[in-house]
Motif scaffolding. Structure first.
Motif, PDB file in Angstrom:
ATOM      1  N   LYS A   1       0.687  -1.306   0.055  1.00 41.09           N
ATOM      2  CA  LYS A   1      -0.009  -0.149   0.022  1.00 41.09           C
ATOM      3  C   LYS A   1       1.036   1.231   0.089  1.00 41.09           C
ATOM      4  O   LYS A   1       0.621   2.450  -0.653  1.00 41.09           O
TER       5      LYS A   1
ATOM      6  N   GLY B   1      -4.885  -6.600  -2.931  1.00 44.48           N
ATOM      7  CA  GLY B   1      -4.151  -5.549  -3.492  1.00 44.48           C
ATOM      8  C   GLY B   1      -3.190  -5.706  -4.496  1.00 44.48           C
ATOM      9  O   GLY B   1      -3.036  -4.759  -5.218  1.00 44.48           O
TER      10      GLY B   1
ATOM     11  N   VAL C   1      -5.976  -0.220  -4.135  1.00 47.40           N
ATOM     12  CA  VAL C   1      -4.966  -0.853  -3.287  1.00 47.40           C
ATOM     13  C   VAL C   1      -5.181  -0.794  -1.745  1.00 47.40           C
ATOM     14  O   VAL C   1      -5.337  -1.551  -0.707  1.00 47.40           O
TER      15      VAL C   1
END
Length: 258
Positions: free
Chosen positions: A49, A97, A88
């Motif tokens: 992320k 993700g 994501v």
């Protein structure tokens, strides 16, 4: 004659200005692609992320330059990349993700190709041809043609200078990517070593409780980070903890037999 030169310099300056915008956009999109690659190669959702968000930030900066770069296809691909990567953050699992990161990476790669095409096309002979037509309609003399050739040479020199600048930007991006990868590898090694030491301490405390005189130990092996990939480093420390656990189980069996 004055109108002739004015038209030429206006045309040339417009081409150079547009190329400068495309240059900036290329640099930002290069950064975005580097970050999305790091995200795709991450082995945990936190890094996944983090780098996806950094890629989105770079794409948004690229869009500001693309607004005056006259490269609609690159804008479209930048928007697709942002759309995929923004998903994501809300992904519930690492696999979900990574799916969006993979899409963003593909769009990013296509976007870099498109921005390269635009930069190249803007330096095609169109601008010079327009100047030649204006010179003909103004009944220019042979000396004007010589001047035109000189100015055309200047444009080619500017093009070469921009090409060298683009190569320099690519080299800087590659260096930045290498530095970020080295830092990520160092962080991975620290985490893996910490977990192994935690397990070793727990194993030895358990063996002590059962009255064993044996203890498991961990002897660190130096890793050459420059030649080892992220997956190779992960595999190395997995093997280390497997061996530690194997020695621990053997010591437990000895306790049972004694």
């Amino acid at each position: 004659m004055k109108n002739y030169y004015l038209l030429f310099f206006l045309t040339a300056s417009m081409v150079v200005s547009a190329q400068s915008d495309c240059d900036n956009a290329h640099a930002y999109m290069g950064n975005a692609y580097a970050h999305v690659k790091d995200s795709y190669e991450s082995n945990n959702v936190s890094h996944l992320k983090h780098y996806a968000n950094r890629s989105v930030e770079s794409f948004k900066l690229a869009k500001k330059s693309l607004a005056t770069c006259n490269c609609d296809k690159a804008v479209e691909l930048a928007n697709k990349s942002i759309e995929a990567l923004e998903k994501v953050e809300s992904a519930e699992t690492f696999e979900d993700g990574r799916f969006f990161v993979k899409r963003g990476r593909e769009f990013s790669k296509e976007g870099l190709v498109e921005i390269d095409k635009c930069a190249y096309n803007q330096f095609q002979p169109t601008a010079v041809a327009n100047v030649a037509v204006a010179g003909t309609t103004s009944n220019t003399k042979i000396s004007d043609l010589t001047n035109l050739q000189q100015e055309q040479l200047k444009l080619k020199q500017q093009q070469e200078a921009l090409r060298l600048k683009s190569e320099q930007i690519k080299a800087q991006l590659a260096q930045q990517e290498s530095q970020e990868l080295a830092l990520r590898k160092q962080q991975m090694i620290q985490v893996y070593k910490s977990k192994i030491l935690e397990n070793m301490k727990s194993y030895n405390e358990t063996l002590k409780v059962y009255g064993s005189n044996s203890f498991v130990t961990f002897k660190e092996t130096i890793i050459d980070m420059e030649t080892k990939s992220v997956n190779e480093i992960k595999s190395h420390y997995l093997n280390e903890i497997k061996m530690l656990t194997k020695n621990y189980l053997e010591a437990l069996i000895e306790c049972e037999a004694s």
